[in-house]
Scaffold this active site. Sequence first.
Site, PDB file in Angstrom:
ATOM      1  N   TYR A   1       0.857  -1.183   0.000  1.00 42.29           N
ATOM      2  CA  TYR A   1       0.000   0.000   0.000  1.00 42.29           C
ATOM      3  C   TYR A   1       0.888   1.226   0.000  1.00 42.29           C
ATOM      4  O   TYR A   1       1.805   1.339   0.813  1.00 42.29           O
ATOM      5  CB  TYR A   1      -0.902   0.002   1.238  1.00 42.29           C
ATOM      6  CG  TYR A   1      -1.816   1.224   1.341  1.00 42.29           C
ATOM      7  CD1 TYR A   1      -1.543   2.239   2.259  1.00 42.29           C
ATOM      8  CD2 TYR A   1      -2.923   1.362   0.535  1.00 42.29           C
ATOM      9  CE1 TYR A   1      -2.367   3.346   2.362  1.00 42.29           C
ATOM     10  CE2 TYR A   1      -3.767   2.472   0.628  1.00 42.29           C
ATOM     11  CZ  TYR A   1      -3.475   3.463   1.549  1.00 42.29           C
ATOM     12  OH  TYR A   1      -4.292   4.569   1.631  1.00 42.29           O
TER      13      TYR A   1
ATOM     14  N   ASP B   1       9.434   2.895  -0.885  1.00 42.30           N
ATOM     15  CA  ASP B   1       8.412   3.572  -0.091  1.00 42.30           C
ATOM     16  C   ASP B   1       8.709   3.270   1.378  1.00 42.30           C
ATOM     17  O   ASP B   1       8.321   2.228   1.897  1.00 42.30           O
ATOM     18  CB  ASP B   1       7.026   3.082  -0.491  1.00 42.30           C
ATOM     19  CG  ASP B   1       5.949   3.702   0.374  1.00 42.30           C
ATOM     20  OD1 ASP B   1       4.749   3.494   0.100  1.00 42.30           O
ATOM     21  OD2 ASP B   1       6.281   4.396   1.368  1.00 42.30           O
TER      22      ASP B   1
ATOM     23  N   LYS C   1       5.011   9.418   8.312  1.00 42.87           N
ATOM     24  CA  LYS C   1       4.841   8.885   9.669  1.00 42.87           C
ATOM     25  C   LYS C   1       5.897   9.432  10.644  1.00 42.87           C
ATOM     26  O   LYS C   1       5.824  10.576  11.071  1.00 42.87           O
ATOM     27  CB  LYS C   1       4.811   7.354   9.619  1.00 42.87           C
ATOM     28  CG  LYS C   1       3.611   6.822   8.773  1.00 42.87           C
ATOM     29  CD  LYS C   1       3.546   5.330   8.730  1.00 42.87           C
ATOM     30  CE  LYS C   1       2.518   4.849   7.732  1.00 42.87           C
ATOM     31  NZ  LYS C   1       1.148   4.820   8.244  1.00 42.87           N
TER      32      LYS C   1
HETATM   33  P1  KE4 Z   1      -0.726   8.437   4.102  1.00 45.18           P
HETATM   34  O1  KE4 Z   1      -1.225   9.080   2.828  1.00 45.18           O
HETATM   35  O2  KE4 Z   1      -1.799   7.648   4.820  1.00 45.18           O
HETATM   36  O3  KE4 Z   1      -0.005   9.439   5.020  1.00 45.18           O
HETATM   37  O4  KE4 Z   1       0.436   7.394   3.721  1.00 45.18           O
HETATM   38  C1  KE4 Z   1       0.131   6.387   2.784  1.00 45.18           C
HETATM   39  C2  KE4 Z   1       1.143   5.260   2.939  1.00 45.18           C
HETATM   40  C3  KE4 Z   1       2.172   5.156   2.018  1.00 45.18           C
HETATM   41  N1  KE4 Z   1       3.095   4.176   2.120  1.00 45.18           N
HETATM   42  C4  KE4 Z   1       3.056   3.282   3.136  1.00 45.18           C
HETATM   43  C5  KE4 Z   1       4.107   2.214   3.211  1.00 45.18           C
HETATM   44  C6  KE4 Z   1       2.028   3.351   4.109  1.00 45.18           C
HETATM   45  O5  KE4 Z   1       2.008   2.443   5.123  1.00 45.18           O
HETATM   46  C7  KE4 Z   1       1.051   4.353   4.017  1.00 45.18           C
HETATM   47  C8  KE4 Z   1      -0.098   4.469   5.006  1.00 45.18           C
HETATM   48  N2  KE4 Z   1      -0.220   3.399   5.921  1.00 45.18           N
HETATM   49  C9  KE4 Z   1      -1.541   3.137   6.462  1.00 45.18           C
HETATM   50  C10 KE4 Z   1      -1.410   2.057   7.520  1.00 45.18           C
HETATM   51  N3  KE4 Z   1      -1.261   0.781   6.972  1.00 45.18           N
HETATM   52  C11 KE4 Z   1      -2.183   4.377   7.001  1.00 45.18           C
HETATM   53  C12 KE4 Z   1      -3.358   4.133   7.917  1.00 45.18           C
HETATM   54  C13 KE4 Z   1      -4.646   4.590   7.309  1.00 45.18           C
HETATM   55  O6  KE4 Z   1      -4.814   4.413   6.085  1.00 45.18           O
HETATM   56  O7  KE4 Z   1      -5.474   5.111   8.070  1.00 45.18           O
END
Ligand code: KE4
Length: 439
Positions: A152, A247, A275
Amino acid sequence: MNPVQVQSTRYTRSHQAFERASALMPGGVSSPVRAYKAVGRAPVVIRSGCGATVTDLDGHEYIDYVASYGPLILGHAPPAVTQAVSKAAANGVSFGMPTEAEAVLAQMVIEAVPAIKLVRFVNSGTEATMSAIRLARAATGRDKIVKFTGCYHGHSDGLLVQAGSGATTLGTPSSPGVPESVIQHTLLAPFNDLTQVAELFDQHTNQIAAIIVEPVAGNMGCIPPQDGFLQGLRDLSDRHGALLIFDEVMTGFRVAYGGAQSLYGVTPDLTCLGKVVGGGLPCAAYGGREDLMRQVAPDGPVYQAGTLSGNPLAMAAGIATLEGLRQPGVYEKLDKATAQLVAGIERAADQAGVAVQCRRVESMACCFFTDRPVENYDDARACDTRAFAGFFGHMLDRGVILPPSQFETWFVGTAHDHAAIEKTITAAGEAFDAVKNAS
Ligand code: KE4
């Protein structure tokens, strides 16, 4: 009172608040996974956090392994971070003009992450990966990208294809609303499968701009790269004139101060961060080789912008967080605490007769409900998600809060002391017994 009555009255204020929110926002949440759809109960609504714990509206305290899905490696409301943010806020919360704090955090990032020579701040991991892909396409003049099923990378159109995390949790790994004209440029391979990646390059000669990969998969549960996988991606990228994008939104400053690229010794062309780099405030970044990053506006033609990018409060939180992580022994402490947790969870499951596979990289971990190895998305999706949901609920009722999906990673922070880990293990033993009795 019977268990059902105890269940319903135990979370009264949370349920009332969630009911109100559900009338105002889709699913009552600001991000889908928080709605607890996969664990079949209404979510608790949080009032506050401190150190390793959060407290809900009904006054129940939980040892927290969600950690805002990764950012809170120093725990909730660490004084150094909250004081830095408060001090910054007193001077103004946003300017739309350069501030020194951006350069301070940029320098810390560049000094920490081997592959980053120039960096741009954005507001979310989604923005970071979306921008890195746009840059890779511009730099190579190619349109296609390779991603891995179950990874993801945020919710930009081209990446919502067989995506993990909440997309898989809710059963929509590929979202409606993404045009076929976009999807055609997203090529898929199983995580840890170099043969399939090589075949994609052979089938799409000179068409692939980049491979994007989570160097440690954290969005289908936690799945480490097999030996040679990351180096193999580096070699294939070089051989075929494509870029390699790590990523590290989840792994950056999490698995090591220099991220997974320093842990595994493989250097990508572009790196995405998020994060931890923002300490819990909206902050992410992408960066890499100078010849690539100088193509980003206004130095170059590749456009990317953001009203709140480099926000002074987020910069302050990020600086304070990285300063905390630079202290000697921090990552050794995180690794030791997580090893203790995982060993205890495995012992508890074994004693209860519940089949689990625990996977971990440093302070990222998870517990797959299966008796078979888990090396990719198909393996993860074959897990017993009903058993996970039961385990989740029994842990919640015993004061331990986990990410509400089999396809998420648990996060240990510096605030998780020995007592918190031992309490978690005790709760897990009781939760596994309950899962076994229900099976
Ligand atoms: P954000 O757009 O949510 O800040 O980041 C996206 C993203 C990109 N790359 C990786 C490896 C990530 O884990 C994420 C976001 N992770 C999820 C948790 N698995 C965010 C939690 C959520 O979607 O509420």
